[in-house]
Scaffold this motif. Sequence first.
Motif, PDB file in Angstrom:
ATOM      1  N   ILE A  31      -1.148  30.621  -0.186  1.00 17.20           N
ATOM      2  CA  ILE A  31      -2.291  29.788   0.237  1.00 17.20           C
ATOM      3  C   ILE A  31      -3.017  30.426   1.408  1.00 17.20           C
ATOM      4  O   ILE A  31      -4.258  30.403   1.485  1.00 17.20           O
ATOM      5  N   ALA A  32      -2.270  31.050   2.331  1.00 17.73           N
ATOM      6  CA  ALA A  32      -2.909  31.742   3.456  1.00 17.73           C
ATOM      7  C   ALA A  32      -3.812  32.876   2.954  1.00 17.73           C
ATOM      8  O   ALA A  32      -4.902  33.116   3.501  1.00 17.73           O
ATOM      9  N   LEU A  33      -3.387  33.576   1.911  1.00 23.37           N
ATOM     10  CA  LEU A  33      -4.177  34.678   1.361  1.00 23.37           C
ATOM     11  C   LEU A  33      -5.330  34.187   0.498  1.00 23.37           C
ATOM     12  O   LEU A  33      -6.402  34.797   0.463  1.00 23.37           O
ATOM     13  N   GLU A  34      -5.115  33.075  -0.220  1.00 27.43           N
ATOM     14  CA  GLU A  34      -6.062  32.656  -1.256  1.00 27.43           C
ATOM     15  C   GLU A  34      -7.091  31.629  -0.805  1.00 27.43           C
ATOM     16  O   GLU A  34      -8.057  31.390  -1.534  1.00 27.43           O
ATOM     17  N   HIS A  35      -6.905  30.992   0.354  1.00 31.19           N
ATOM     18  CA  HIS A  35      -7.739  29.821   0.636  1.00 31.19           C
ATOM     19  C   HIS A  35      -9.220  30.178   0.823  1.00 31.19           C
ATOM     20  O   HIS A  35     -10.086  29.304   0.702  1.00 31.19           O
ATOM     21  N   HIS A  36      -9.524  31.466   1.126  1.00 32.66           N
ATOM     22  CA  HIS A  36     -10.934  31.885   1.160  1.00 32.66           C
ATOM     23  C   HIS A  36     -11.320  32.648  -0.098  1.00 32.66           C
ATOM     24  O   HIS A  36     -12.509  32.940  -0.290  1.00 32.66           O
ATOM     25  N   GLY A  37     -10.341  32.967  -0.948  1.00 35.27           N
ATOM     26  CA  GLY A  37     -10.633  33.688  -2.187  1.00 35.27           C
ATOM     27  C   GLY A  37     -11.338  35.002  -1.914  1.00 35.27           C
ATOM     28  O   GLY A  37     -10.895  35.813  -1.085  1.00 35.27           O
ATOM     29  N   THR A  38     -12.474  35.209  -2.582  1.00 33.11           N
ATOM     30  CA  THR A  38     -13.309  36.398  -2.334  1.00 33.11           C
ATOM     31  C   THR A  38     -14.702  35.957  -1.901  1.00 33.11           C
ATOM     32  O   THR A  38     -15.726  36.553  -2.284  1.00 33.11           O
ATOM     33  N   THR A  39     -14.738  34.882  -1.116  1.00 32.93           N
ATOM     34  CA  THR A  39     -16.033  34.335  -0.686  1.00 32.93           C
ATOM     35  C   THR A  39     -16.739  35.299   0.269  1.00 32.93           C
ATOM     36  O   THR A  39     -16.134  36.173   0.898  1.00 32.93           O
ATOM     37  N   LEU A  40     -18.037  35.093   0.385  1.00 34.99           N
ATOM     38  CA  LEU A  40     -18.892  35.955   1.205  1.00 34.99           C
ATOM     39  C   LEU A  40     -19.041  35.375   2.609  1.00 34.99           C
ATOM     40  O   LEU A  40     -19.261  34.171   2.767  1.00 34.99           O
ATOM     41  N   LEU A  41     -18.901  36.248   3.626  1.00 31.83           N
ATOM     42  CA  LEU A  41     -19.187  35.838   5.001  1.00 31.83           C
ATOM     43  C   LEU A  41     -20.704  35.912   5.184  1.00 31.83           C
ATOM     44  O   LEU A  41     -21.270  36.934   5.604  1.00 31.83           O
TER      45      LEU A  41
END
Length: 735
Positions: free
Chosen positions: A611-621
Amino acid sequence: MSSKYFSHVHRIIDILKRFRFLHIVIYSILATVMYIAMFSNVKPEQLNLDLFTVSENTIRSPITIEDKVSTEKKQKKAADEVEDVYTLKREYAQNRIDLVRSIFSSVDEVNEEIIEEYELKNSELEKAQAGEEGGQNDVKPLVPTTSEKLVRLKSILPSDLSKDLSDELLITLLNAKPEHLVRAKDATVTAVNNIMNKSIPASGVEKAKNSVETELQYTSLDSSLKNSMVELAKYAVIQNVYYDPVATEEKRQQAIDSIEPVKILQGQILVEEGQLISREIYKQLEFVGLIDTENSVQPFLGLGLIVTLLIALIIYYFLEGIPKNRNRNTYLLIYGLIFTLTILFMKMISLFQQIEYSEIGYIVPVAMGPLLVKLLINERLAIVTSIIFAICGSIIFNEGITGSLNFSIGLYYLFAGLAGVLFLSQHNRRSKILQAGLFISLINFAILSAILLMKNSHYSSMEVGSYIVMAIVSGIVAAVLTIGLLPFFEAGFGILSTMRLIELSNPNHPLLRKILTEAPGTYHHSVMVANLAEAACEAIGANGLLARVASYYHDIGKTRRPHFFIENQLNIDNPHDKIAPHLSKSIIIAHATDGAEYLRNNKMPKEFVDIALEHHGTTLLKYFYHQAKQKEEEVHEEDFRYPGPKAQTKESAIIGIADSVEAAVRSLSNPTSEKIESLARSIITDRLQDGQLNECDLTLKELDLVLHSFCETLKGIFHSRIEYPEATNQKVKKA
């Protein structure tokens, strides 16, 4: 060595979990284990005895069973002695009386109608005659004929009644004076009532009809009317006693039921040593299953049916009780191991029954199974398992009497299992397992005392002491085994039990204290995300507790550089204003991988690391991406995306959405219900369109439920508050 061993075991278990037909294999193994464990306890003792030979041993009945042949003989004799039952239909008397009254009433009705009609006709005739002849009225009045009355009467009587009654009878009644007709009616009704209230069988109908004349002989009416009364009364008298097959059968059944079954009692001597085995004795030996016959397969069929029902109960639970989003094969493997281990404990200890320890079953730590199921799976399955173990135990410890059930041991096992499950439902912490064992020992002692008192037997102090020791040892050993086996199941299967989650949610956990002290803003943010994620997961049937506790730790990577995250920038300048967007991007993105590293190093559950790795997925900053585009000519969007992976589970996806929604809503200056819903919907839509939810099994319907849950929770957090008078006055003064 230990970590390598568990790693190897974990790989084997992962391979097993992916096996397509694993559930069928496990159910089959469980059924086989139960069947083999109880096989010897239902297998009847069989002797090779021949008819008309001399018995070499004294043979006793192993069971109590009914001698059906002898019982049926006695019942048949009793049934044959019962006479046929005839029932008096008392309602027939009233029916025939009502019939007589109806006939007289019809006669009265016809007479009245005829009279009214002819009075009207004569009146009209007189008026007409008076008008023609100037008031003179010497017209002859019209008179109804007897045939006219008869036709009118037959028209209102039922057709069958009109055929059965003679015209002479009806004419006599029609021509009788009203006062005579009343007396005739009363006399006829009385006569019919007196006769019909007596029993009139089919053979006595004629005699009853003849008695009508006796009943009416003293009636002071003219002979013609009297004869009509007799004829009518005879017609009304019918048979009122009939053979009652139902009552006869009931009486025969009562006679059969009153016969006590002839029973062959357990321990009863069937044949003495040196006695000739007669045909009757041979049949009794067959009844109790001591002769090799085809019926010897029945106990095994019965055992197979019990095992099938118990397995069906387990299958039903795993289909209905374990949510689809949880790995059923994992929990089925765990359950299979716990179940098999407990049954083996029972069977091994039951072997000591053969060396004069017939009550040794009370020492079995049967509560271990339900305790482990409660801690590793859930409470409902633990209760079902307690019932199953009670049934199996009552067969395994049947005191050497094949095919019987030991209800005492079954009741003892049921209460022991339920006691542990119910205690831990109130105290769901690892430190309470030993206390649960002491509670089980107390319940064991109480239920065992109740069983012994109900048996109303006398026990020596040694026997009482042994029972107390077994009750206490059973509960404590169950708790000790649970404590010892629990880490092996958790490590070997890599599962995160409810108890483990509750322990990790303790604010005094070192990692949570680290977040609180080093990044208090992140800690508060994580708590808010936990509230949102838990409610949303529960709304769609996901694991709400996992979502809550994982949310506490999902941003632990921010503790490496806490001041670079806006929630921790209290009364300080934003350090991102002094560095390049690429560097800011790297720092922000790093918190996901840093968090996963922290969690791995501290041996935290794999679910938390994922969950720590995935919670932002590959979203854009987006902020730093647009900032970089303003400063540079060529900027690649991929450089400003999180490395992922994308969310693989519902819990991970929901935590990621909740993280973004909470941060966005917190930035609103004046949050309203409409603004909150609009913002949350746009974030979910953006994640959906960006493909961040492609690798988890969230449906659109579930996303709608998640949105609704977020809005409800956030409205509760950002509700409007009452403006106090002092604050209002200050605003007025400033204005």
